[in-house]
Write an enzyme that holds these catalytic residues in place. Structure first.
Site, short mmCIF file in Angstrom:
data_model
loop_
_atom_site.label_atom_id
_atom_site.label_comp_id
_atom_site.label_asym_id
_atom_site.label_seq_id
_atom_site.Cartn_x
_atom_site.Cartn_y
_atom_site.Cartn_z
N HIS A 180 -11.19 11.13 6.40
CA HIS A 180 -11.03 9.46 6.46
C HIS A 180 -10.46 9.05 7.81
CE1 HIS A 180 -10.51 5.48 5.23
NE2 HIS A 180 -9.39 5.38 5.42
N GLU A 206 0.68 -1.33 0.00
CA GLU A 206 0.01 -0.13 -0.16
C GLU A 206 0.83 1.18 0.01
OE1 GLU A 206 -2.96 -0.07 2.89
OE2 GLU A 206 -4.34 -1.62 2.17
N ARG A 254 -0.34 9.69 1.81
CA ARG A 254 -1.94 10.04 1.46
C ARG A 254 -2.19 11.68 1.33
NH1 ARG A 254 -5.37 6.00 5.16
NH2 ARG A 254 -5.09 4.33 3.51
N ARG A 277 -1.05 9.51 9.10
CA ARG A 277 -1.21 7.96 9.53
C ARG A 277 -0.52 7.39 8.30
NH1 ARG A 277 -5.72 3.99 8.81
NH2 ARG A 277 -6.33 5.27 7.25
N HIS A 299 -8.69 11.02 2.82
CA HIS A 299 -8.16 9.69 1.87
C HIS A 299 -8.26 10.56 0.50
CE1 HIS A 299 -8.04 6.15 0.01
NE2 HIS A 299 -7.56 5.51 1.15
C1 LIG Z 1 -14.24 2.96 4.97
C2 LIG Z 1 -12.89 2.98 5.87
C3 LIG Z 1 -11.90 2.03 5.48
C4 LIG Z 1 -11.07 1.85 6.33
N1 LIG Z 1 -9.77 0.85 5.85
C5 LIG Z 1 -8.76 0.73 6.79
C6 LIG Z 1 -7.72 -0.42 6.64
O1 LIG Z 1 -7.91 -1.12 5.55
N2 LIG Z 1 -6.87 -0.64 7.69
C7 LIG Z 1 -6.73 0.22 8.55
O2 LIG Z 1 -5.89 0.04 9.41
N3 LIG Z 1 -7.64 1.14 8.97
C8 LIG Z 1 -8.75 1.35 8.04
N4 LIG Z 1 -9.74 2.42 8.32
C9 LIG Z 1 -9.48 2.88 9.55
C10 LIG Z 1 -9.87 1.93 10.64
O3 LIG Z 1 -11.01 1.18 10.26
C11 LIG Z 1 -10.26 2.92 11.91
O4 LIG Z 1 -9.26 3.53 12.44
C12 LIG Z 1 -10.48 1.74 13.11
O5 LIG Z 1 -11.38 0.52 12.63
C13 LIG Z 1 -11.19 2.40 14.34
O6 LIG Z 1 -11.50 1.14 15.40
P1 LIG Z 1 -12.21 1.83 16.64
O7 LIG Z 1 -12.40 0.44 17.51
O8 LIG Z 1 -11.41 2.71 17.24
O9 LIG Z 1 -13.61 2.65 16.06
P2 LIG Z 1 -14.90 1.95 15.30
O10 LIG Z 1 -14.60 0.83 14.68
O11 LIG Z 1 -15.23 3.02 14.46
O12 LIG Z 1 -15.88 1.59 16.52
C14 LIG Z 1 -16.24 2.60 17.41
C15 LIG Z 1 -17.71 2.42 17.71
O13 LIG Z 1 -18.05 3.04 19.12
C16 LIG Z 1 -19.35 3.36 18.86
N5 LIG Z 1 -19.69 4.63 19.49
C17 LIG Z 1 -19.40 5.96 19.24
N6 LIG Z 1 -19.93 6.78 20.21
C18 LIG Z 1 -20.18 6.10 21.15
C19 LIG Z 1 -21.18 6.39 22.51
N7 LIG Z 1 -21.03 7.64 22.75
N8 LIG Z 1 -21.42 5.44 23.08
C20 LIG Z 1 -21.55 4.01 22.71
N9 LIG Z 1 -21.03 3.81 21.32
C21 LIG Z 1 -20.32 4.64 20.73
C22 LIG Z 1 -19.52 3.63 17.16
O14 LIG Z 1 -20.61 3.91 16.99
C23 LIG Z 1 -18.76 2.19 16.72
O15 LIG Z 1 -19.64 1.31 16.76
C24 LIG Z 1 -10.67 2.76 7.53
C25 LIG Z 1 -11.79 3.28 8.02
C26 LIG Z 1 -12.81 3.55 7.16
C27 LIG Z 1 -14.03 4.46 7.55
#
Ligand SMILES: Cc1cc2nc3c(=O)[nH]c(=O)nc-3n(C[C@H](O)[C@H](O)[C@H](O)COP(=O)(O)OP(=O)(O)OC[C@H]3O[C@@H](n4cnc5c(N)ncnc54)[C@H](O)[C@@H]3O)c2cc1C
Length: 513
Positions: free
Chosen positions: A337, A118, A278, A372, A233
């Site tokens: 992103h 990537e 990026r 990032r 992104h």
């Molecule tokens: C389209 C897309 C593609 C991506 N592709 C990649 C990739 O290929 N590789 C990579 O490393 N990263 C990628 N990323 C980034 C990566 O996916 C995220 O940074 C990572 O998944 C974040 O994980 P997390 O557990 O912190 O948050 P999330 O997976 O977003 O989970 C957080 C959860 O908390 C919930 N929440 C929010 N506020 C509250 C609240 N007040 N009370 C209760 N629940 C709440 C949300 O609804 C959500 O379900 C991508 C991001 C996107 C948007």
């Protein structure tokens, strides 16, 4: 409404059920925890939508030192070197741990992980699942593992609204669930609420990702770090749908090229061409678009007829937007992103408030610096979920007096914030437009209305962006294009942001009085 007191006193409360929250819960087992999830578990979140995969140095020609060098280069001099070192050394173990938890990564014939390339990675080191299905598979496996773990209680439909803090120490958490407000008496809260994309009009993030955890921590008095660093992104699918579907970097890794409407491959003269960091690619596209041109990702030669089988999720999004990616160039434009900034945490995931940890995208560990490196964030969520769990295991619990009733704030709505933040804190910024956002955002943040918490997060982004009078990584100032000689990370509290706002837009003070 009076908040019902829920959950046995002292249980760890994890806010957010994405990769970061679920990994924390799983690594804490058998210690009892409560996971609050706003959506049905596994139904929404950035983790679910991840397409590319997870970065780790597995290849024979690769090493954690090379992965660290690429991470530091993308971060443009602002990464925390100790965190990067710990992260890159831990990444292969974290992926093996996920495989043991049931994640079915793509494998080679010999059973080893199949590795993709990537942008800005000097070696193939991205572990994929089914081409572009990493996030879906990760969530499937983590949700199944969490549901099968008796120490993890999942409360779906619960939205955290306030952290109760006394003497800079967590005392509880107020959430609103299907039955109304609920108060959790606990001295240990983990914020794992994901990103901030839905604060922008054009973003690849789910609509529920608007920095609620960052706002919770900020209102609790925690220090936030590097808030100005927002990653755009370069290649979101340029269609009317919101959020905008992502066209993964993996396509450029497979040789897809960026062209304008005349067919000119405008990244050809840039070091690493389409696989430059990026921020570099996003700015090059932004400049073309600002000239009234159009930009496309051309995968016809590199992927062509294999598109559907290699990238089924992107193919479906293209088809929905009326584009056949095997036969025609895909229209793309930059979109918000990822947020490099967030709740400032140390090497153990501890924030500046005792009893408050953060991990995943809501946290700022210093790993990403000013930008990032692709596919580092899922690995970070898995690694720092485990780091936070170890830290909680070692933390003592203080006895507290019973919680008094707390006023429940309204449900947040970022709609009024989106146009202001999008206009002023996008791919290219300047002092005049950033300053114009400060007054309206400060007024909204103080209003107590549904826009208040989203506006508080946006205000901290704008105030930090104004203070950084140079360009570095994803932060590009048209009025200060120079790179600093000795770049420094930034930190801010919400009170500090309000004080700055009052100095920049004093008429706001009059409105408050
Ligand atoms: C389209 C897309 C593609 C991506 N592709 C990649 C990739 O290929 N590789 C990579 O490393 N990263 C990628 N990323 C980034 C990566 O996916 C995220 O940074 C990572 O998944 C974040 O994980 P997390 O557990 O912190 O948050 P999330 O997976 O977003 O989970 C957080 C959860 O908390 C919930 N929440 C929010 N506020 C509250 C609240 N007040 N009370 C209760 N629940 C709440 C949300 O609804 C959500 O379900 C991508 C991001 C996107 C948007």
């Amino acid at each position: 409404m009076t908040a019902e007191l829920l959950s046995p006193r002292g249980r760890v409360v994890i806010v957010g059920g994405g990769a970061a929250g679920l990994m924390t819960a799983l690594e804490l087992a058998p210690q009892p925890v409560v996971v609050l999830s706003k959506p049905r578990l596994g139904a929404e979140g950035s983790t679910l939508w991840a397409q590319g995969g997870m970065a780790a140095a597995f290849g024979a020609s690769d090493s954690s030192a090379l992965h660290a060098a690429d991470t530091m280069a993308a971060g443009d001099g602002l990464c925390d070197a100790a965190i990067v070192d710990c992260f890159t050394r831990s990444a292969p173990m974290a992926i093996k741990r996920l495989a043991r938890l049931g994640v079915r990564f793509d494998r080679k014939k010999d059973g080893g992980f199949a590795l993709g390339l990537e942008a800005a990675h000097s070696r193939p080191r991205i572990v994929h699942v089914g081409g572009d299905g990493a996030g879906r598979e990760l969530m499937r496996a983590l949700v199944a593992a969490a549901l099968a773990t008796p120490s993890i209680e999942i409360l779906e439909g619960f939205e955290a609204r306030r952290i109760v803090v006394e003497d800079n120490s967590v005392r509880g958490l107020l959430a609103v669930g299907p039955g109304g407000p609920a108060l959790f008496a606990t001295g240990k809260v983990v914020i794992a609420t994901g990103g901030i994309g839905a604060l922008f009009e054009e973003s690849t993030n789910p609509l529920g990702s608007f920095g609620q955890g960052v706002a919770l921590a900020a209102r609790a008095g925690a220090v936030l770090a590097d808030m100005e660093f927002v990653q755009f992104h370069p290649t979101a699918l340029d269609v009317a749908a919101r959020p905008m579907p992502l066209v993964s970097e993996a396509l450029r890794g497979e040789g897809a090229t960026l062209i304008d409407e005349t067919g000119e491959r405008f990244m050809a003269g840039t070091p690493r061409a389409e696989l430059a960091p990026r921020d570099v690619v996003a700015r090059a596209i932004w400049r073309r678009l600002a000239q009234g041109r159009r930009v496309f990702l051309d995968a016809r030669t590199a992927i062509g007829a294999n598109f559907e089988s290699r990238f089924p999720i992107i193919a479906a999004a293209c088809r929905k937007g009326g584009v056949d990616p095997a036969r025609e160039p895909i229209p793309v434009r930059p979109a918000q992103h990822y947020h490099m900034g967030g709740i400032s945490v140390d090497a153990e995931g501890c924030s500046s408030v005792a009893g408050l940890w953060a991990c995943g995208e809501a946290a700022c560990t210093g790993l990403h610096g000013a930008n990032r490196l692709a596919s580092n964030s899922l690995s970070e969520a898995a690694i720092f979920g485990a780091v936070v769990a170890r830290s909680i295991h070692g933390a003592s619990t203080r006895a507290h007096a019973p919680l008094r009733n707390i006023v429940t704030p309204p449900a947040s709505d970022p709609a009024a914030v989106r146009p202001v933040l999008s206009r002023t804190a996008g791919v290219m910024r300047d002092g005049e437009s950033l300053r114009s956002a400060v007054g309206p955002l400060a007024a909204m943040a103080r209003s107590g209305l549904p826009a208040a918490d989203p506006a508080a997060v946006a205000l901290m982004i704008v105030v930090a962006a104004l203070a950084r009078e140079h360009s570095i990584g994803a932060h590009c100032r048209l009025d200060f294009p120079e790179r600093p000689v000795e770049p420094r990370r930034s930190c801010l509290t919400l009170d500090g942001a309000f004080a700055e706002a009052d100095a920049i837009a004093p008429h706001n003070l009059a409105k408050r009085a």
